[in-house]
Scaffold this motif. Structure first.
Motif, PDB file in Angstrom:
ATOM      1  N   LEU A  66       0.803  -1.216   0.000  1.00 11.23           N
ATOM      2  CA  LEU A  66       0.000   0.000   0.000  1.00 11.23           C
ATOM      3  C   LEU A  66       0.836   1.267   0.000  1.00 11.23           C
ATOM      4  CD1 LEU A  66      -2.729  -1.074   2.579  1.00 11.23           C
ATOM      5  CD2 LEU A  66      -2.864  -1.144   0.098  1.00 11.23           C
ATOM      6  N   SER A  67       2.171   1.141  -0.018  1.00  5.46           N
ATOM      7  CA  SER A  67       3.016   2.330  -0.040  1.00  5.46           C
ATOM      8  C   SER A  67       2.893   3.018  -1.389  1.00  5.46           C
ATOM      9  CB  SER A  67       4.481   1.957   0.220  1.00  5.46           C
ATOM     10  OG  SER A  67       4.948   1.101  -0.801  1.00  5.46           O
ATOM     11  N   GLN A  68       3.386   4.265  -1.453  1.00  7.02           N
ATOM     12  CA  GLN A  68       3.235   5.052  -2.675  1.00  7.02           C
ATOM     13  C   GLN A  68       4.298   4.648  -3.699  1.00  7.02           C
ATOM     14  OE1 GLN A  68       2.934   9.243  -1.856  1.00  7.02           O
ATOM     15  NE2 GLN A  68       1.729   8.873  -0.055  1.00  7.02           N
ATOM     16  N   ALA A  69       4.194   3.461  -4.166  1.00  7.28           N
ATOM     17  CA  ALA A  69       5.106   2.940  -5.179  1.00  7.28           C
ATOM     18  C   ALA A  69       4.458   1.672  -5.726  1.00  7.28           C
ATOM     19  CB  ALA A  69       6.476   2.627  -4.575  1.00  7.28           C
ATOM     20  N   SER A  70       5.111   1.045  -6.685  1.00  9.64           N
ATOM     21  CA  SER A  70       4.579  -0.212  -7.176  1.00  9.64           C
ATOM     22  C   SER A  70       4.727  -1.273  -6.088  1.00  9.64           C
ATOM     23  CB  SER A  70       5.343  -0.641  -8.436  1.00  9.64           C
ATOM     24  OG  SER A  70       6.679  -1.007  -8.092  1.00  9.64           O
ATOM     25  N   MET A  71       3.871  -2.302  -6.172  1.00  7.00           N
ATOM     26  CA  MET A  71       3.912  -3.361  -5.168  1.00  7.00           C
ATOM     27  C   MET A  71       5.274  -4.041  -5.159  1.00  7.00           C
ATOM     28  SD  MET A  71       1.378  -6.635  -4.678  1.00  7.00           S
ATOM     29  CE  MET A  71       1.916  -7.432  -6.176  1.00  7.00           C
ATOM     30  N   THR A  72       5.849  -4.251  -6.334  1.00  4.24           N
ATOM     31  CA  THR A  72       7.151  -4.923  -6.414  1.00  4.24           C
ATOM     32  C   THR A  72       8.223  -4.123  -5.689  1.00  4.24           C
ATOM     33  OG1 THR A  72       6.525  -5.853  -8.560  1.00  4.24           O
ATOM     34  CG2 THR A  72       8.866  -5.872  -7.987  1.00  4.24           C
ATOM     35  N   LYS A  73       8.238  -2.797  -5.908  1.00  2.48           N
ATOM     36  CA  LYS A  73       9.235  -1.960  -5.252  1.00  2.48           C
ATOM     37  C   LYS A  73       9.007  -1.891  -3.751  1.00  2.48           C
ATOM     38  CE  LYS A  73      10.464   0.955  -9.183  1.00  2.48           C
ATOM     39  NZ  LYS A  73      10.510   2.344  -9.731  1.00  2.48           N
ATOM     40  N   GLY A  74       7.740  -1.872  -3.331  1.00  5.91           N
ATOM     41  CA  GLY A  74       7.459  -1.860  -1.904  1.00  5.91           C
ATOM     42  C   GLY A  74       7.935  -3.127  -1.228  1.00  5.91           C
ATOM     43  N   LEU A  75       7.669  -4.284  -1.836  1.00  8.72           N
ATOM     44  CA  LEU A  75       8.122  -5.557  -1.275  1.00  8.72           C
ATOM     45  C   LEU A  75       9.644  -5.659  -1.296  1.00  8.72           C
ATOM     46  CD1 LEU A  75       5.460  -7.948  -2.856  1.00  8.72           C
ATOM     47  CD2 LEU A  75       5.650  -7.314  -0.451  1.00  8.72           C
ATOM     48  N   LEU A  76      10.263  -5.142  -2.368  1.00 10.16           N
ATOM     49  CA  LEU A  76      11.723  -5.143  -2.454  1.00 10.16           C
ATOM     50  C   LEU A  76      12.326  -4.297  -1.337  1.00 10.16           C
ATOM     51  CD1 LEU A  76      14.408  -5.729  -3.891  1.00 10.16           C
ATOM     52  CD2 LEU A  76      13.957  -3.744  -5.354  1.00 10.16           C
ATOM     53  N   ALA A  77      11.729  -3.132  -1.077  1.00 12.07           N
ATOM     54  CA  ALA A  77      12.235  -2.259  -0.018  1.00 12.07           C
ATOM     55  C   ALA A  77      12.138  -2.942   1.346  1.00 12.07           C
ATOM     56  CB  ALA A  77      11.454  -0.944  -0.009  1.00 12.07           C
ATOM     57  N   ALA A  78      11.001  -3.599   1.625  1.00 10.10           N
ATOM     58  CA  ALA A  78      10.844  -4.300   2.902  1.00 10.10           C
ATOM     59  C   ALA A  78      11.856  -5.434   3.034  1.00 10.10           C
ATOM     60  CB  ALA A  78       9.417  -4.841   3.022  1.00 10.10           C
ATOM     61  N   PRO A  93       8.800   1.252   3.732  1.00  6.41           N
ATOM     62  CA  PRO A  93       8.925  -0.197   3.906  1.00  6.41           C
ATOM     63  C   PRO A  93      10.350  -0.640   4.249  1.00  6.41           C
ATOM     64  CG  PRO A  93       7.630   0.311   1.966  1.00  6.41           C
ATOM     65  CD  PRO A  93       8.202   1.612   2.448  1.00  6.41           C
ATOM     66  N   PHE A  94      11.356   0.057   3.708  1.00  4.09           N
ATOM     67  CA  PHE A  94      12.747  -0.295   3.994  1.00  4.09           C
ATOM     68  C   PHE A  94      13.044  -0.156   5.485  1.00  4.09           C
ATOM     69  CE2 PHE A  94      17.121   1.239   4.640  1.00  4.09           C
ATOM     70  CZ  PHE A  94      17.841   0.160   4.146  1.00  4.09           C
ATOM     71  N   VAL A  95      12.698   0.991   6.065  1.00  8.74           N
ATOM     72  CA  VAL A  95      13.005   1.232   7.475  1.00  8.74           C
ATOM     73  C   VAL A  95      12.164   0.346   8.382  1.00  8.74           C
ATOM     74  CG1 VAL A  95      12.900   2.962   9.303  1.00  8.74           C
ATOM     75  CG2 VAL A  95      13.814   3.570   7.066  1.00  8.74           C
ATOM     76  N   ILE A  96      10.880   0.199   8.075  1.00 12.04           N
ATOM     77  CA  ILE A  96      10.027  -0.620   8.932  1.00 12.04           C
ATOM     78  C   ILE A  96      10.401  -2.092   8.801  1.00 12.04           C
ATOM     79  CG2 ILE A  96       7.639  -1.338   9.338  1.00 12.04           C
ATOM     80  CD1 ILE A  96       6.779   1.463   8.813  1.00 12.04           C
ATOM     81  N   GLY A  97      10.854  -2.521   7.620  1.00  9.46           N
ATOM     82  CA  GLY A  97      11.378  -3.886   7.497  1.00  9.46           C
ATOM     83  C   GLY A  97      12.587  -4.088   8.388  1.00  9.46           C
ATOM     84  N   PHE A  98      13.456  -3.072   8.467  1.00 10.83           N
ATOM     85  CA  PHE A  98      14.635  -3.139   9.328  1.00 10.83           C
ATOM     86  C   PHE A  98      14.230  -3.228  10.800  1.00 10.83           C
ATOM     87  CE2 PHE A  98      17.987  -1.170  11.861  1.00 10.83           C
ATOM     88  CZ  PHE A  98      19.128  -1.813  11.407  1.00 10.83           C
ATOM     89  N   VAL A  99      13.204  -2.472  11.198  1.00 13.76           N
ATOM     90  CA  VAL A  99      12.774  -2.447  12.600  1.00 13.76           C
ATOM     91  C   VAL A  99      12.052  -3.735  12.993  1.00 13.76           C
ATOM     92  CG1 VAL A  99      11.247  -1.281  14.241  1.00 13.76           C
ATOM     93  CG2 VAL A  99      12.670   0.071  12.694  1.00 13.76           C
ATOM     94  N   LEU A 100      11.192  -4.242  12.102  1.00 14.20           N
ATOM     95  CA  LEU A 100      10.348  -5.381  12.454  1.00 14.20           C
ATOM     96  C   LEU A 100      11.004  -6.738  12.209  1.00 14.20           C
ATOM     97  CD1 LEU A 100       6.763  -4.355  11.283  1.00 14.20           C
ATOM     98  CD2 LEU A 100       7.752  -4.262  13.558  1.00 14.20           C
ATOM     99  N   SER A 101      12.074  -6.759  11.425  1.00 10.43           N
ATOM    100  CA  SER A 101      12.711  -8.036  11.111  1.00 10.43           C
ATOM    101  C   SER A 101      13.139  -8.823  12.356  1.00 10.43           C
ATOM    102  CB  SER A 101      13.918  -7.811  10.195  1.00 10.43           C
ATOM    103  OG  SER A 101      14.573  -9.027   9.917  1.00 10.43           O
ATOM    104  N   PRO A 102      13.814  -8.202  13.345  1.00  8.21           N
ATOM    105  CA  PRO A 102      14.190  -8.971  14.536  1.00  8.21           C
ATOM    106  C   PRO A 102      12.980  -9.528  15.295  1.00  8.21           C
ATOM    107  CG  PRO A 102      15.419  -6.906  14.432  1.00  8.21           C
ATOM    108  CD  PRO A 102      14.351  -6.822  13.395  1.00  8.21           C
TER     109      PRO A 102
END
Length: 495
Positions: free
Chosen positions: A155-167, A428-437
């Motif tokens: 749901l981020s302001q980008a394509s779904m592929t780029k959002g998933l890649l960032a996460a 998604p990149f930053v929240i992926g970093f925070v939530l991964s652990p």
């Protein structure tokens, strides 16, 4: 709850809340600077503070940062924060028509009322949701985090592929260090500096502040004229015809804020679109129509209260700013989630109380000082960025008194700039970093409890629900596109 208000009104906590709200308004009014950047920069200052004082400072910055963006959005058509983009649609035309004071007054009042209505949902729903979340086990928490990451990416302001890649990239950068489950090194490449992994604070400061400084350095800045109010904002009589619009925008903002990854700017846009569709004179929107300002500002401020609900009840950040707030709580050895109400009720209820009082302080500050704050945009931007760079370096170094963290900050600044250049979203990149652990810890605990039997997830209704929602979020764009093509084909074949 009453005890939280008494604790909040101790002089030091109220002072930090006042300072945080004032700083947030000032930074929010500067185009390009955001509440996320401000919170990341001031996070090192909270290391040795009392947890309640630290939380009140950061909540004040959050509320002030979102609200302050309306100043330059109305006066300059340069939104101080992304949340104020929609405010420019009608706020700036009002200023050009000589109604700048009226536009600012409407925007400030809509922000405050949106925040107060949102606070009602926050105070009413959070304790009940926290009690409900106590029923969750590791499988539920893992699938909940997975659902939040997928929703944020899609749901981020980008394509779904780029959002998933960032996460996925954010999760990958969280892997180096010591594996907490088995106590062995992982992806350290023989470096002792990498044993502790990448620090949260240098990553946050680099991704947001340094990338912004680098972007500004490469982009020439052009000056703009601005009609700055010459006098104190007048106090208008209560306009009861706007009560329904304020309530509608506040409710939309609150419920949009509950969804991970949507953000205040989307809340404002949805509220604005809804108001335009329901209006008897939609052609006036975009020409300086007062309901347009009300719809945008009530929703973007209300989204803060909505986003705080999953943060303090389940430990799930709804946006980048909430991810930074999770980092702040972690620094003080506090784990956001349902146990926060049991283990540290003064923090959980303190966040709720601070959000309400911050909105009131924001009203007082902006109403009396908006014409002075507006002068900030005339300061040399290069000088402001130089000062911010000093704070970035100092903040990153102060965490562990290590220059390695400064280099990590610089590296992630370059990474953040590169991601934005490729139109890959930073959220998604930053929240992926925070939530991964958190996701890794809960998955390992789940597998250990079930002796490695992944199929146990199908015996847990809530975990299965969260997993189904994550899969549906990814699959729905393709399903909707196929349904649309099918309907178009049938229509073409129909004589």
């Amino acid at each position: 709850m009453v005890d939280a208000f008494f604790l909040l009104f101790e002089w030091q906590n109220l002072l930090f809340l006042f300072i945080g709200t004032a700083l947030g308004i000032v930074v929010g009014a500067i185009p390009g600077l955001t509440a996320s950047m401000l919170i990341a920069l001031t996070l090192p200052l909270t290391f040795h503070m009392d947890p309640v004082s630290a939380v009140t400072l950061l909540i004040g910055e959050y509320v002030g940062g979102i609200s302050g963006g309306l100043i330059t959005a109305i006066l300059l058509r340069m939104p101080g924060t992304p949340a104020s983009i929609v405010t420019t649609f009608d706020g700036y035309p009002m200023a050009m028509q000589g109604r700048a004071e009226r536009a600012l007054a409407l925007g400030i009042m809509a922000s405050v009322i949106g925040g107060i209505i949102s606070w009602g949902f926050l105070a009413g729903m959070s304790p009940s949701l926290a009690r409900f979340a106590l029923q969750f086990g590791p499988w539920e928490y893992f699938t909940l985090v997975l659902m939040a990451l997928v929703m944020l990416a899609v749901l981020s302001q980008a394509s779904m592929t780029k959002g998933l890649l960032a996460a996925a990239l954010g999760m990958a950068f969280a892997l180096p260090g010591i594996d907490s489950s088995i106590g062995q090194e992982r992806l350290t490449f023989g470096s002792t500096t990498m044993l502790s992994g990448f620090g949260l604070l240098p990553v946050l400061i680099g991704a947001f502040a340094i990338s912004q400084i680098l972007r500004d350095a490469a982009t020439p800045q052009s000056g703009s004229a601005m009609a700055i109010p010459k006098k104190r904002l007048p106090i208008y009589r209560s306009d009861f015809r706007y009560a329904g619009k304020l309530l509608r925008g506040s409710v939309i903002g609150t419920w949009i804020g509950l969804l991970p990854g949507i953000g205040a700017n989307i809340a404002a846009l949805m509220s604005y679109s809804t108001e335009k569709q329901m209006s008897k004179e939609p052609e006036k929107f975009g020409t300086g129509h007062e309901p347009g300002v009300i719809a945008a500002e009530s929703a973007n401020n209300a989204s803060i209260g909505g986003a705080l609900i999953p943060l303090i009840t389940m430990g799930i950040p709804g946006s980048v700013t909430e991810a930074i707030l999770i980092g702040a709580l972690t620094i003080h050895n506090l784990q956001p989630g349902p146990l926060l109400f049991q283990n540290a009720p003064q923090i959980a209820y303190g966040i709720i109380a601070a959000y309400l009082v911050a909105n009131i302080l924001m009203l007082m500050l902006m109403w009396g000082t908006v014409r002075y704050i507006a002068q900030i945009v005339r300061l040399p931007r290069s000088g402001m960025m130089a000062v911010i760079l000093v704070f970035c370096v100092t903040g990153s170094y102060a965490v562990n008194s290590s220059f390695a963290d400064v280099w990590v900050m610089v590296a992630f600044g370059v990474i953040g700039l590169g991601l934005e250049y490729c139109r890959v979203p930073l959220g998604p990149f930053v929240i992926g970093f925070v939530l991964s652990p958190i996701a890794e810890e809960q998955l390992r605990a789940s597998l250990m409890m079930s002796d490695g039997n992944v199929m146990e997830i199908f015996a847990r209704p809530y975990a299965l629900l969260f997993l189904a929602l994550a899969i549906l979020t990814v699959a729905w764009p393709y399903v909707a596109a196929r349904i649309g093509r099918g309907a178009k084909t049938v229509k073409e074949k129909t004589p």
